[in-house]
Design a protein around this motif. Structure first.
Motif, PDB file in Angstrom:
ATOM      1  N   THR A   1      -7.004   5.828  -0.289  1.00 29.52           N
ATOM      2  CA  THR A   1      -6.598   6.962  -1.118  1.00 29.52           C
ATOM      3  C   THR A   1      -5.106   7.007  -1.369  1.00 29.52           C
ATOM      4  OG1 THR A   1      -8.435   8.220  -0.214  1.00 29.52           O
ATOM      5  CG2 THR A   1      -6.737   9.457  -1.348  1.00 29.52           C
ATOM      6  N   GLU A   2      -4.285   6.782  -0.349  1.00 29.66           N
ATOM      7  CA  GLU A   2      -2.833   6.848  -0.558  1.00 29.66           C
ATOM      8  C   GLU A   2      -2.371   5.734  -1.494  1.00 29.66           C
ATOM      9  OE1 GLU A   2       1.427   7.333   1.625  1.00 29.66           O
ATOM     10  OE2 GLU A   2      -0.351   8.257   2.465  1.00 29.66           O
TER      11      GLU A   2
ATOM     12  N   ASP B   1      -3.155   6.917  -4.923  1.00 29.56           N
ATOM     13  CA  ASP B   1      -2.167   7.939  -5.293  1.00 29.56           C
ATOM     14  C   ASP B   1      -0.839   7.301  -5.684  1.00 29.56           C
ATOM     15  OD1 ASP B   1      -4.068   9.846  -4.704  1.00 29.56           O
ATOM     16  OD2 ASP B   1      -3.152  10.441  -2.789  1.00 29.56           O
TER      17      ASP B   1
ATOM     18  N   TYR C   1       0.962   7.464  -9.239  1.00 32.71           N
ATOM     19  CA  TYR C   1       2.336   7.947  -9.336  1.00 32.71           C
ATOM     20  C   TYR C   1       3.210   6.955 -10.112  1.00 32.71           C
ATOM     21  CZ  TYR C   1       7.034   9.425  -8.230  1.00 32.71           C
ATOM     22  OH  TYR C   1       8.350   9.801  -8.354  1.00 32.71           O
TER      23      TYR C   1
END
Length: 192
Positions: A131-132, A135, A139
């Motif tokens: 998930t990170e 993200d 971004y």
């Protein structure tokens, strides 16, 4: 640079005080500590890190210098950092940085972020899985478009200002009448 503030304003959980300040345990040679330095030392004034991926391989390795001399090192460390201005990578062997203004395309396969620069050159960054990582990629894409859109509007505003200045000079030199000046000025401003 206040490290606690950097951590507080980061978008991802991978940005911690320990990660930002750590210089790693990698050694080069048999005794000397590596020149691998902390993330904070790589940041420009006011730059905000948002995501960090660090990989450290602790095993003893033997590599060869270009002059064919052996180089022993204890491990290898690689770090990718996504900031508000750029993506940068550094390791015990090299480093490079790609500002968002130079990115034309971004691809990811879950472990590698491939960034195509404006000139066509592609560079790869190791990246977070899960998930990170998703993200971080989101971004990067968003920030790249924000910065590039900002530059386009800034260039358009500059062009408009230049056109208005040129028109004013023509008016001041009595090359056009007051009515012509006002009419052309209105046309230029209407294009905004």
């Amino acid at each position: 640079m206040d490290v606690d503030e950097l951590v507080e304003h980061a978008k991802g959980d991978s940005v911690t005080k320990a990660v930002l300040e750590d210089s790693g345990t990698v050694k080069t040679g048999l005794i000397a500590k590596s020149s691998y330095s902390s993330i904070v030392s790589h940041l420009d004034e006011g730059e905000q890190p948002h995501f960090v991926q660090r990989y450290e391989h602790p095993d003893l390795q033997l590599s060869w210098n270009p002059d064919d001399r052996p180089r022993y090192k204890k491990g290898h460390m690689r770090t990718t950092v996504v900031t508000d201005r750029r993506i940068f990578y550094y390791s015990t062997d090299n480093s490079f940085s790609v500002p968002y203004t130079n990115i034309s395309e971004v691809e990811d396969d879950g472990t590698t972020l491939k960034v195509t620069q404006s000139g066509g050159r592609t560079v790869e960054f190791i990246f977070l899985a899960g998930t990170e990582g998703e993200d971080a990629v989101e971004y990067v894409r968003k920030r790249m478009h924000e910065i590039q859109a900002g530059e386009t509007s800034q260039a358009a505003a500059s062009t408009t200002a230049d056109r208005l200045e040129e028109l004013k000079q023509m008016h001041d030199q009595d090359l056009i009448t007051e009515a012509e000046f006002e009419e052309k000025k209105a046309e230029i401003l209407e294009e905004l």
